[in-house]
Design an enzyme around this catalytic site. Structure first.
Site, PDB file in Angstrom:
ATOM      1  N   PRO A 113      -4.398   3.439  13.735  1.00 61.69           N
ATOM      2  CA  PRO A 113      -4.629   4.875  13.559  1.00 61.69           C
ATOM      3  C   PRO A 113      -6.106   5.235  13.735  1.00 61.69           C
ATOM      4  O   PRO A 113      -7.005   4.461  13.392  1.00 61.69           O
ATOM      5  CB  PRO A 113      -4.175   5.142  12.121  1.00 61.69           C
ATOM      6  CG  PRO A 113      -3.307   3.977  11.762  1.00 61.69           C
ATOM      7  CD  PRO A 113      -3.868   2.809  12.511  1.00 61.69           C
ATOM      8  N   GLY A 164       0.815  -1.217   0.000  1.00 64.15           N
ATOM      9  CA  GLY A 164       0.000   0.000   0.000  1.00 64.15           C
ATOM     10  C   GLY A 164       0.843   1.259   0.000  1.00 64.15           C
ATOM     11  O   GLY A 164       0.381   2.326   0.409  1.00 64.15           O
ATOM     12  N   LYS A 190     -11.043  -5.309   9.851  1.00 62.25           N
ATOM     13  CA  LYS A 190      -9.753  -5.088  10.497  1.00 62.25           C
ATOM     14  C   LYS A 190      -9.624  -5.909  11.787  1.00 62.25           C
ATOM     15  O   LYS A 190      -8.532  -6.371  12.139  1.00 62.25           O
ATOM     16  CB  LYS A 190      -9.561  -3.604  10.779  1.00 62.25           C
ATOM     17  CG  LYS A 190      -9.180  -2.789   9.559  1.00 62.25           C
ATOM     18  CD  LYS A 190      -7.810  -3.200   9.033  1.00 62.25           C
ATOM     19  CE  LYS A 190      -7.257  -2.243   8.013  1.00 62.25           C
ATOM     20  NZ  LYS A 190      -5.901  -2.614   7.559  1.00 62.25           N
ATOM     21  N   PHE A 223      -2.087   6.843   0.804  1.00 65.14           N
ATOM     22  CA  PHE A 223      -1.946   7.970   1.728  1.00 65.14           C
ATOM     23  C   PHE A 223      -0.973   7.646   2.870  1.00 65.14           C
ATOM     24  O   PHE A 223       0.119   8.205   2.966  1.00 65.14           O
ATOM     25  CB  PHE A 223      -3.334   8.327   2.250  1.00 65.14           C
ATOM     26  CG  PHE A 223      -3.393   9.484   3.219  1.00 65.14           C
ATOM     27  CD1 PHE A 223      -2.533  10.562   3.098  1.00 65.14           C
ATOM     28  CD2 PHE A 223      -4.344   9.496   4.231  1.00 65.14           C
ATOM     29  CE1 PHE A 223      -2.616  11.637   3.982  1.00 65.14           C
ATOM     30  CE2 PHE A 223      -4.433  10.560   5.111  1.00 65.14           C
ATOM     31  CZ  PHE A 223      -3.571  11.628   4.992  1.00 65.14           C
ATOM     32  N   ARG A 244       0.190  -2.608  -7.501  1.00 61.73           N
ATOM     33  CA  ARG A 244      -0.312  -3.139  -8.760  1.00 61.73           C
ATOM     34  C   ARG A 244       0.214  -2.307  -9.933  1.00 61.73           C
ATOM     35  O   ARG A 244       0.582  -1.144  -9.744  1.00 61.73           O
ATOM     36  CB  ARG A 244      -1.845  -3.128  -8.753  1.00 61.73           C
ATOM     37  CG  ARG A 244      -2.465  -4.050  -7.706  1.00 61.73           C
ATOM     38  CD  ARG A 244      -3.985  -4.054  -7.813  1.00 61.73           C
ATOM     39  NE  ARG A 244      -4.537  -2.726  -7.603  1.00 61.73           N
ATOM     40  CZ  ARG A 244      -4.842  -2.212  -6.412  1.00 61.73           C
ATOM     41  NH1 ARG A 244      -4.638  -2.933  -5.305  1.00 61.73           N
ATOM     42  NH2 ARG A 244      -5.355  -1.004  -6.303  1.00 61.73           N
ATOM     43  N   VAL A 269      -1.433  -8.057  -2.573  1.00 60.16           N
ATOM     44  CA  VAL A 269      -1.395  -8.750  -1.276  1.00 60.16           C
ATOM     45  C   VAL A 269      -2.178 -10.056  -1.292  1.00 60.16           C
ATOM     46  O   VAL A 269      -2.058 -10.853  -0.367  1.00 60.16           O
ATOM     47  CB  VAL A 269      -1.911  -7.852  -0.133  1.00 60.16           C
ATOM     48  CG1 VAL A 269      -0.999  -6.648   0.062  1.00 60.16           C
ATOM     49  CG2 VAL A 269      -3.353  -7.414  -0.368  1.00 60.16           C
ATOM     50  N   TYR A 307     -15.942  -2.164   7.854  1.00 53.18           N
ATOM     51  CA  TYR A 307     -14.504  -1.930   7.760  1.00 53.18           C
ATOM     52  C   TYR A 307     -13.821  -2.293   9.080  1.00 53.18           C
ATOM     53  O   TYR A 307     -12.803  -3.008   9.095  1.00 53.18           O
ATOM     54  CB  TYR A 307     -14.224  -0.475   7.413  1.00 53.18           C
ATOM     55  CG  TYR A 307     -12.760  -0.108   7.510  1.00 53.18           C
ATOM     56  CD1 TYR A 307     -11.822  -0.679   6.658  1.00 53.18           C
ATOM     57  CD2 TYR A 307     -12.317   0.826   8.453  1.00 53.18           C
ATOM     58  CE1 TYR A 307     -10.479  -0.349   6.749  1.00 53.18           C
ATOM     59  CE2 TYR A 307     -10.979   1.162   8.545  1.00 53.18           C
ATOM     60  CZ  TYR A 307     -10.061   0.573   7.701  1.00 53.18           C
ATOM     61  OH  TYR A 307      -8.731   0.900   7.799  1.00 53.18           O
ATOM     62  N   VAL A 344       0.446  -2.061   5.073  1.00 53.17           N
ATOM     63  CA  VAL A 344      -0.465  -0.911   5.133  1.00 53.17           C
ATOM     64  C   VAL A 344      -1.642  -1.075   4.177  1.00 53.17           C
ATOM     65  O   VAL A 344      -2.717  -0.502   4.400  1.00 53.17           O
ATOM     66  CB  VAL A 344       0.304   0.398   4.805  1.00 53.17           C
ATOM     67  CG1 VAL A 344      -0.585   1.618   5.035  1.00 53.17           C
ATOM     68  CG2 VAL A 344       1.577   0.511   5.644  1.00 53.17           C
TER      69      VAL A 344
END
Length: 329
Positions: free
Chosen positions: A168, A8, A146, A12, A33, A53, A142, A72
């Protein structure tokens, strides 16, 4: 100095992790990618590993010779994404990263989870790392993805892999190309925020998040999770300050808390009818809650955040201005 793989790394948080590692003298390889945009890493001297991944062969090749892996990569904008794809990348992809790291003899994996994977206290107080995810998965898919990915991390730790987890909170700062959290600033400038929700959130600058990732690699404790946050702020105060920075008037209305659930249901219904609304009902529901974190563990062990709330918002806005995001408005 270490050789580090960042999954990743064109995104960001990942790009800032790469930038921080390079500044500290480490060698950085980025897994991405072929179609990944290079905008935020174009100036960085990184090695490129093409893959994904969820592709075992490319993971093994990318980790060859690496001391650290910063995992990430994730699908974070769940309200825009297919949920099945999100679970596949966030959960299955994480498991494959941990398994590949074991096979390649990686010394340490730093896994970027999320504050969304942490549960909510029953007393409306700040949550810490000890609270297990306790929301219905349908309300925060989400966060649930996680949470499941963290379970894979703990399984890897039990098998002997050295994994440190960082969680985070809401991340702002320059470089949020996909506007995952930066959409707050963009929509405020465009006049797309009709009212302020009644809840609160914990925010942190992306550069402080990246610094914490490096600290986790150096001094984090194996098998521990660390909540990363700097500023606990209610949405009203945040919108007032952000409006001042971007040069608009703040939204005139604050949504009364009893109205949050009906609005959430209405948004869910409109989206089901294919009405183009940029947020979903779960986001509305969560915006009415006080989702704040006690991040003192990370401050003690990984270092305290350095970037203030005003600077974080100003730098986020300035980056979007430099990208020409507001030229047509």
């Amino acid at each position: 100095m270490a050789t580090a793989l960042v999954t990743g790394g064109t995104g960001f948080v990942g790009s800032h992790v790469a930038r921080t590692l390079i500044a500290a003298g480490h060698t950085v390889r980025i897994l991405h990618r072929p179609s990944s945009p290079m905008t935020v890493i174009a100036d960085l001297p990184v090695e490129h590993a093409i893959g994904d991944v969820t592709d075992d062969e490319s993971l093994l090749a990318a980790m060859n010779g690496c001391h650290w892996v910063f995992h990430v990569a994730a699908v974070a904008d769940y309200w825009r994404s297919d949920k099945a794809r999100m679970y596949h990348i966030n959960v299955d992809g994480s498991r494959m990263v941990f398994e590949a790291a074991e096979r390649m003899g990686v010394k340490r994996v730093i896994f970027t989870s999320s504050g969304a994977a942490v549960g909510r206290p029953t007393n409306d107080q700040p949550a810490d790392e000890t609270i297990r995810f306790n929301l219905p998965p349908s309300q925060l898919p989400y966060g649930h993805s996680k949470f499941l990915a963290e379970a894979e991390a703990y399984r890897a730790v039990a098998r002997g892999l050295d994994v440190v987890i960082v969680n985070p909170s809401v991340v702002l700062g320059p470089g949020d190309l996909n506007r995952t959290s930066g959409e707050i600033i963009v929509e405020l400038k465009k006049g797309g925020v009709p009212a302020i929700p009644p809840g609160s959130a914990t925010l942190i600058d992306v550069r402080d998040v990246a610094a914490a990732h490096l600290a986790a690699a150096l001094v984090g404790r194996r098998g521990e999770r660390y909540l990363l946050g700097a500023h606990n702020v209610n949405w009203h105060d945040l919108n007032v300050l952000a409006a001042e920075i971007v040069g608009v008037k703040p939204p005139p209305l604050v949504v009364p808390r009893p109205f949050v659930e009906p609005i959430s249901l209405a948004v869910t219904g409109l989206r089901a009818l294919k009405v183009p609304i940029k947020i979903d009902g779960n986001q509305v529901r969560l915006s009415g809650q006080n989702i704040i974190f006690d991040c003192r563990k990370a401050w003690r062990e990984l270092g305290e955040p350095q970037i203030g709330l005003r600077q974080m918002l100003q730098d986020t806005y300035d980056w979007y201005v430099a990208q020409g995001v507001f030229e047509k408005y």
